[in-house]
Design a protein around this motif. Structure first.
Motif, PDB file in Angstrom:
ATOM      1  N   ASN A   1       0.768  -1.029  -0.019  1.00 32.03           N
ATOM      2  CA  ASN A   1       0.027   0.077  -0.011  1.00 32.03           C
ATOM      3  C   ASN A   1       0.860   1.307   0.085  1.00 32.03           C
ATOM      4  N   PRO A   2       0.346   2.392  -0.265  1.00 33.46           N
ATOM      5  CA  PRO A   2       1.268   3.624  -0.759  1.00 33.46           C
ATOM      6  C   PRO A   2       1.663   4.088   0.469  1.00 33.46           C
ATOM      7  N   TYR A   3       1.116   3.874   1.687  1.00 30.13           N
ATOM      8  CA  TYR A   3       1.569   4.396   3.054  1.00 30.13           C
ATOM      9  C   TYR A   3       2.746   3.969   3.573  1.00 30.13           C
ATOM     10  N   ILE A   4       2.883   2.407   3.472  1.00 29.30           N
ATOM     11  CA  ILE A   4       3.961   1.858   3.799  1.00 29.30           C
ATOM     12  C   ILE A   4       5.199   2.283   2.894  1.00 29.30           C
ATOM     13  N   TYR A   5       4.787   2.515   1.543  1.00 31.55           N
ATOM     14  CA  TYR A   5       5.885   2.893   0.470  1.00 31.55           C
ATOM     15  C   TYR A   5       6.434   4.149   0.974  1.00 31.55           C
ATOM     16  N   THR A   6       5.404   5.030   1.370  1.00 36.80           N
ATOM     17  CA  THR A   6       5.937   6.497   1.822  1.00 36.80           C
ATOM     18  C   THR A   6       6.786   6.516   2.987  1.00 36.80           C
ATOM     19  N   PHE A   7       6.248   5.710   3.848  1.00 35.72           N
ATOM     20  CA  PHE A   7       7.157   5.490   4.985  1.00 35.72           C
ATOM     21  C   PHE A   7       8.410   4.925   4.708  1.00 35.72           C
ATOM     22  N   SER A   8       8.744   3.999   3.942  1.00 41.63           N
ATOM     23  CA  SER A   8       9.805   3.598   3.683  1.00 41.63           C
ATOM     24  C   SER A   8      10.828   4.495   2.760  1.00 41.63           C
ATOM     25  N   ILE A   9      10.019   5.274   1.941  1.00 43.56           N
ATOM     26  CA  ILE A   9      11.092   6.239   1.406  1.00 43.56           C
ATOM     27  C   ILE A   9      11.623   7.166   2.617  1.00 43.56           C
ATOM     28  N   ALA A  10      11.147   7.486   3.627  1.00 36.54           N
ATOM     29  CA  ALA A  10      11.601   8.243   4.514  1.00 36.54           C
ATOM     30  C   ALA A  10      12.859   7.557   5.035  1.00 36.54           C
ATOM     31  N   VAL A  11      13.511   6.641   4.610  1.00 40.15           N
ATOM     32  CA  VAL A  11      14.676   5.973   5.070  1.00 40.15           C
ATOM     33  C   VAL A  11      15.782   7.219   4.492  1.00 40.15           C
ATOM     34  N   TYR A  12      15.301   8.248   3.800  1.00 41.01           N
ATOM     35  CA  TYR A  12      16.111   9.468   3.562  1.00 41.01           C
ATOM     36  C   TYR A  12      16.526  10.159   4.815  1.00 41.01           C
ATOM     37  N   CYS A  13      15.734  10.273   5.714  1.00 38.87           N
ATOM     38  CA  CYS A  13      15.861  10.985   7.093  1.00 38.87           C
ATOM     39  C   CYS A  13      16.668  10.112   7.863  1.00 38.87           C
ATOM     40  N   THR A  14      18.140  10.472   7.821  1.00 41.27           N
ATOM     41  CA  THR A  14      18.842   9.651   8.466  1.00 41.27           C
ATOM     42  C   THR A  14      19.416  10.227   9.690  1.00 41.27           C
ATOM     43  N   GLY A  15      20.457   9.593  10.580  1.00 38.91           N
ATOM     44  CA  GLY A  15      21.113  10.114  11.477  1.00 38.91           C
ATOM     45  C   GLY A  15      21.366  11.820  11.318  1.00 38.91           C
ATOM     46  N   TRP A  16      21.649  11.978   9.987  1.00 38.78           N
ATOM     47  CA  TRP A  16      21.783  13.466   9.509  1.00 38.78           C
ATOM     48  C   TRP A  16      20.733  14.415   9.912  1.00 38.78           C
TER      49      TRP A  16
ATOM     50  N   ALA B   1       9.232  -3.289   5.404  1.00 31.26           N
ATOM     51  CA  ALA B   1       8.351  -3.033   6.643  1.00 31.26           C
ATOM     52  C   ALA B   1       9.116  -2.578   7.726  1.00 31.26           C
ATOM     53  N   ALA B   2      10.393  -3.019   7.903  1.00 27.96           N
ATOM     54  CA  ALA B   2      11.016  -2.656   9.277  1.00 27.96           C
ATOM     55  C   ALA B   2      11.269  -1.112   9.084  1.00 27.96           C
ATOM     56  N   ILE B   3      11.870  -0.782   7.655  1.00 32.86           N
ATOM     57  CA  ILE B   3      12.279   0.624   7.342  1.00 32.86           C
ATOM     58  C   ILE B   3      11.067   1.643   7.552  1.00 32.86           C
ATOM     59  N   ALA B   4       9.799   1.164   7.130  1.00 37.67           N
ATOM     60  CA  ALA B   4       8.772   1.896   7.332  1.00 37.67           C
ATOM     61  C   ALA B   4       8.306   2.090   8.886  1.00 37.67           C
ATOM     62  N   PHE B   5       8.481   0.905   9.588  1.00 36.11           N
ATOM     63  CA  PHE B   5       8.212   1.164  11.072  1.00 36.11           C
ATOM     64  C   PHE B   5       9.391   2.110  11.741  1.00 36.11           C
ATOM     65  N   GLU B   6      10.659   1.939  11.365  1.00 41.32           N
ATOM     66  CA  GLU B   6      11.579   2.683  11.954  1.00 41.32           C
ATOM     67  C   GLU B   6      11.351   4.222  11.448  1.00 41.32           C
ATOM     68  N   SER B   7      10.794   4.558  10.456  1.00 44.64           N
ATOM     69  CA  SER B   7      10.664   5.834   9.942  1.00 44.64           C
ATOM     70  C   SER B   7       9.347   6.734  10.856  1.00 44.64           C
ATOM     71  N   ILE B   8       8.379   5.857  11.477  1.00 45.88           N
ATOM     72  CA  ILE B   8       7.353   6.051  12.292  1.00 45.88           C
ATOM     73  C   ILE B   8       7.936   6.726  13.615  1.00 45.88           C
ATOM     74  N   VAL B   9       8.900   5.560  13.975  1.00 47.27           N
ATOM     75  CA  VAL B   9       9.374   5.639  15.356  1.00 47.27           C
ATOM     76  C   VAL B   9      10.517   6.946  15.405  1.00 47.27           C
ATOM     77  N   LYS B  10      11.075   7.195  14.163  1.00 51.63           N
ATOM     78  CA  LYS B  10      11.880   8.454  14.538  1.00 51.63           C
ATOM     79  C   LYS B  10      11.215   9.602  14.156  1.00 51.63           C
ATOM     80  N   LEU B  11      10.088   9.702  13.457  1.00 52.50           N
ATOM     81  CA  LEU B  11       9.313  10.723  13.494  1.00 52.50           C
ATOM     82  C   LEU B  11       8.722  11.198  14.890  1.00 52.50           C
ATOM     83  N   LEU B  12       8.098  10.169  15.520  1.00 55.92           N
ATOM     84  CA  LEU B  12       7.503  10.448  16.961  1.00 55.92           C
ATOM     85  C   LEU B  12       8.537  10.749  17.857  1.00 55.92           C
ATOM     86  N   ALA B  13       9.837  10.239  17.908  1.00 57.37           N
ATOM     87  CA  ALA B  13      10.896  10.513  18.764  1.00 57.37           C
ATOM     88  C   ALA B  13      11.195  11.848  18.683  1.00 57.37           C
ATOM     89  N   PHE B  14      11.433  12.353  17.445  1.00 63.93           N
ATOM     90  CA  PHE B  14      11.752  13.459  17.137  1.00 63.93           C
ATOM     91  C   PHE B  14      10.993  14.775  17.652  1.00 63.93           C
TER      92      PHE B  14
END
Lengths: 905, 97
Positions: free
Chosen positions: A38-53, A194-207
């Protein structure tokens, strides 16, 4: 208070959760109920762009340059507007060609060239090295910050410098588990996505959590942060563009490289293109992903400003503000959450990046070399592939660690990352030009990539080594061998840009310049042309079954082909693939039958999905007997066909032109024949006309000569006839002479001002006798005043006389009527001669003014007149800038009329 | 840049019948150009001053506003399809055989 073991436990606990997510997704995928479709998991996985940087570095950059952190996110937003066009095409191409990585994509476009694939791989590995180092630095620094906060209390010593090494090794193991768990090496990794999408949600929430903490707990909402910041000079300067080093040029350059990085960083390409499930998902991701970027950036500036104001002296590394701010306020749970967020951001990047890079290392660098060296012929190549990939992951992480150890301490996070962005930008010209311009050639791409890479390495990578002491600092300032013009920060004396902008400018200039230049002045090979056309015209409809079929022109046994695929994909998948092929094409595959071209092409595609296009080609060609590649032959045939088509096009055109010319000639010929006939008739008419008076003159003269006793009265009568006939003869000859004179332009016009009323009067008088003879009534309708025109009076009189005598001639005697009318408008005068004679057929009206044209009327026998009168009239009138024509009228006769321009004083 | 949307699009037959996919391509490209123009020099220099609007620095406010507008416009453009997807064959590209 945080104990070490708590930190470590939470970290590993979190990584285990990630692993569980991945495992679950893989299980679901295996059972055919994918959760990433689905497009939402896809979108969150793209957010791997946001790294430690993004997580740590943005705040640090904002603390020194204000809005300078934003181009990195505005660029992708702008790039996302084109995704619907560009990215979708790239995805479509990758799916149809079983593309496994960005190196594979570029190699595939440029004639499945393994040299290009290898070069792209080298650029990627070297270019991404700083980026991996950045993640290691982010994680290890955050670890150390956490440890130190507890060490101060407990008096313990942290892991120190080697934290990064341990992290690198743990991440390597983790990436291997994620990306290369299976024996069947495919290009897609559902669990990882799937793991990357999950991580993207975690980092958004944490920040967001730390953002809300800083703005709402430490301060009274964002307005309070900004109000206090605006009051202090060291923070208020961050609110304008002036704090950005390099100014607007730097802003533009950063926007540009992040526009390219969002798609052409190897891990972004992996997630956006290779892992894409459905092209339609781009529709949502193109706006939802920028929204994610916006959300994760909203708190960056408030945190940075809050941090600066809180740690007055600036003793704390701004890159770690998110962590230190929460630690200083004894919010250990928040700090731990933030730490997990940062860990998410960094590990996500490292996992995807190393998997993407190791795939490239394996498929596009090692495989072609091993295949060339004929080292890969044994069974179970899948295991070899896996080993290479796993080794690749370890190697990449160690390279990153090495770079971190070398230069890690001397640069801020973002500065390190930008070096990698500038490297990824080197792929943009080869890909973008490649999918829209067929002319881009393999040599061009090779030259462009190599040129851009060399300039990048010279202007960004080497100087960073210099800083670490590997190379003498004099290499950077003033420049190598003391030559200022060669200095990597001011190449060819180009000063005034900061290093990134400077490097992007020169590398792009060399890259695009070489790519376009070499392409324009070189030739493409057959396979290149084929691939170029396929990539550029991917949406053009092809004839069914023509896809790749004719590319192979040798023979091999089905069993050999199957064996090859089995070795790479494993027996189970190979069998399934061949079975589905057989079902699809409704054929039965016998092992000892020879494989047809379609089957060979199918096998190549299947292999390409695992080992990349270039390697697959080499492999298949190794088992084909006879002439393996018949592409040259094919292209020749294609060329010939297109030439034949071209020729026949030209022939058709020529024949059309010829037909047109023939028609034209036919028409002209008719006209000439007509003119010839007219001329003949004219000559005979003139001769006839001349002979008639001559005959009578001669006859009467003979009578006068022979009969000397004729009585004087009769003699007088005969003489009068002779004189009359002579006059007629003279008139005729004069007319012929007049006409030829006017026609040849030799006639001398005597122009003067004249009154048309008087002219008409003169003409009427001159024709009075003729009218009386035929008892024809002549009426006139003139104006009160005079109408002046400028012209040759005698000639105008001649025209009117001509028209009137014609009218009189063609009217029946006794009942004939001729009416003469003069009228005028502001500009021209019009004279009409109206009769009730026999009239002129409409089709004759045009031609009646042509010379030698005579009205043929069967009832009247031979033509009357010379056929020159009206032609002379027309010539005269046109010479006076007037026009002459004939119409029908209510008396069923004809109205001749002509106009002349009125003379203005 | 005349790819996906243009394929299979009918030729112009009057203003009212511009094919949907082609329109979308035009809109997307216009949005990109506008975005580049509004997020660069010289427009940025207008807002580069230390001043607060609604308690937020004006440059910061402006950048996020434009950013949000681009995202909104993008969502509108890409999801503007009155007909169901099956009704726009030009966007459905041929699958691999």
């Amino acid at each position: 208070m945080l104990q070490h073991w708590v930190i470590l436990l939470v970290s590993f606990g979190y990584l285990s959760i990630l692993f569980a997510v991945a495992y679950y997704a893989d299980k679901r995928a295996d059972s055919g109920r994918s959760i990433i479709g689905n497009p939402y998991i896809y979108t969150f996985s793209i957010a791997v762009y946001c790294t430690g940087w993004t997580f740590y570095g943005s705040v640090g950059r904002a603390a020194s340059t204000g809005v300078g952190f934003l181009p990195i996110y505005l660029g992708p937003t702008l790039a996302a507007t084109t995704w619907w066009l560009v990215l979708r095409k790239i995805i479509h191409l990758s799916k149809t060609n079983h593309i496994t990585s960005i190196a594979d994509f570029i190699a595939s476009r440029y004639g499945k060239s393994s040299v290009i694939g290898g070069l792209v791989t080298v650029i990627s590995v070297v270019g991404i090295m700083p980026y991996i180092a950045l993640q290691l630095k982010a994680i290890s620094t955050s670890f150390n910050v956490l440890f130190q906060s507890t060490a101060e209390k407990a008096g313990e010593i942290s892991f120190g410098h080697d934290t990064a090494l341990y992290i690198a090794l743990v991440l390597a193991v983790f990436s291997i588990l994620f990306g290369t768990r299976h024996i069947d090496v495919t290009e897609r990794h559902e669990g990882m996505v799937a793991a990357i999408a999950f991580e993207s949600i975690v980092k958004l929430l944490a920040f967001s959590a730390v953002g809300i903490f800083v703005t709402c707990t430490m301060f009274d909402g964002p307005a309070d942060v900004f109000r206090q910041a605006a009051a202090a000079p060291e923070t208020s300067r961050l609110m304008s563009m002036d704090s950005l080093p390099g100014g607007y040029a730097s802003w533009l350059a950063l926007t540009f490289i992040s526009m390219t990085a969002i798609v052409f960083l190897p891990r972004q390409f992996q997630i956006l293109v290779v892992e894409n499930v459905n092209e339609e998902h781009v529709r949502t991701a193109a706006w939802l992903f920028p929204l994610y970027l916006l959300a994760i950036n909203i708190f960056v500036l408030p945190i940075a400003l809050g941090g600066i104001m809180f740690f007055q002296s600036g003793s704390v590394d701004a890159d770690m503000f998110v962590l230190t701010l929460s630690l200083k306020h004894e919010k250990t749970v928040l700090a731990l959450f933030v730490f997990i967020g940062g860990l998410s951001a960094a590990t996500g990047m490292v996992i995807v990046e190393t998997i993407a890079l190791s795939t490239m290392l394996c498929n596009d660098l090692m495989m072609p070399i091993l295949l060339r060296l004929k080292l890969l012929r044994r069974d179970g190549m899948g295991r070899v592939l896996l080993a290479i990939r796993r080794g690749g992951i370890v190697l990449i992480l160690l390279l990153g660690y090495l770079y971190f150890r070398l230069i890690g301490e001397s640069f801020a996070l973002v500065t390190i990352g930008l070096v990698s962005f500038a490297a990824a930008a080197q792929f943009a010209p080869a890909i973008l030009l490649g999918i829209y311009w067929k002319g881009a050639s393999r040599r061009g791409a090779l030259a462009g990539l190599a040129g851009g890479f060399i300039v990048w390495a010279y202007t960004l990578l080497l100087p960073s080594f210099a800083r670490s002491g590997w190379i003498s600092m004099s290499f950077v300032e003033p420049g190598p061998f003391g030559i200022f013009e060669l200095g990597p920060y001011h190449l060819f004396n180009l000063t005034g840009f900061e290093p990134i902008t400077h490097s992007v400018f020169w590398s792009m200039l060399f890259n695009v310049g070489l790519l376009v230049g070499v392409s324009l002045f070189g030739r493409q090979e057959a396979l290149e042309q084929l691939q170029a056309a396929m990539f550029v015209d991917v949406y053009k409809k092809r004839a069914p079954d023509s896809a790749d079929a004719p590319l192979w022109h040798g023979t091999t046994l089905v069993s050999d082909l199957k064996g090859l695929v089995e070795r790479m994909l494993g027996a189970e998948r190979a069998n399934a693939a061949f079975r589905s092929y057989a079902v699809q094409h409704a054929i039965e595959l016998h092992n000892d039958a020879s494989a047809d071209e379609n089957l060979i092409a199918f096998a190549e595609r299947e292999l390409a999905g695992t080992v990349g296009a270039a390697s697959a080609r080499v492999m298949v060609s190794s088992i084909i007997e006879g002439e393996a590649l018949s592409i040259e032959g094919l292209m020749k045939i294609l060329d010939e066909t297109s030439q034949v088509i071209e020729y026949s096009h030209r022939l058709e055109q020529k024949s059309r032109e010829l037909e047109a010319a023939t028609r034209e000639l036919k028409r002209t010929n008719e006209r000439l024949k007509e003119l010839d006939r007219m001329k003949d008739e004219f000559v005979s008419t003139v001769s006839h006309e001349l002979r008639t008076p001559l005959t009578s003159i001669r006859a009467f003269s003979e009578i006068l000569q022979d009969d000397e006793n004729m009585d004087p009265q009769q003699r007088q009568q005969l003489l009068r006839i002779v004189v009359q006939e002579t006059e007629r003869l003279t008139r005729l000859v004069n007319q012929v002479l007049d006409f030829t004179k006017i026609e040849s332009g030799a006639y001398q016009w005597t122009r003067e001002k004249m009154d048309l009323v008087a002219v008409m009067q003169e003409a009427v008088t001159a024709t009075g006798q003729l009218a009386n003879n035929r008892k024809i009534s002549v009426t006139r309708e003139v104006l009160d005043g005079p109408v002046f025109v400028f012209g040759d009076k005698d000639r105008i009189v001649q025209v009117i006389i001509n028209l009137m005598s014609n009218a009189i001639k063609y009217c029946a005697p006794e009942t004939g009527k001729v009416h003469l009318r003069l009228s005028h408008t502001a500009n021209e005068a019009k004279i009409e001669v109206i009769d009730n004679g026999s009239g002129i057929e409409p089709e004759e009206r045009e031609r009646i003014f042509e010379r030698f044209h005579q009205l043929r009327d069967s009832s009247k026998g031979k033509p009357q007149g010379t056929g020159l009168g009206l032609a002379i009239c027309k010539t005269i009138i046109e010479n006076h800038n007037g026009s002459i024509w004939v119409e029908g009228n209510h008396w069923n006769g004809s109205s001749f009329m002509f106009t002349l321009p009125i003379m203005t004083d | 840049m005349i790819e996906p949307g243009f394929e299979g699009a009918k030729p112009y037959s009057g203003d009212r019948h511009i094919p949907k996919p082609q329109r979308r391509v035009e809109r997307v490209i216009s949005l990109l150009i506008a975005g580049i123009a509004f997020l660069n020099f010289p427009i940025l220099s207008v807002f580069s001053k230390i001043e607060l609007v609604f308690g937020i620095p004006v440059l910061y406010f402006y950048l996020f506003l434009v950013w949000g507008l681009i995202i909104g416009a993008m969502a509108l453009i890409l999801h503007d399809r009155p007909q169901k997807s099956s009704a726009s064959p030009a966007e459905k590209e041929p699958e691999e055989r």
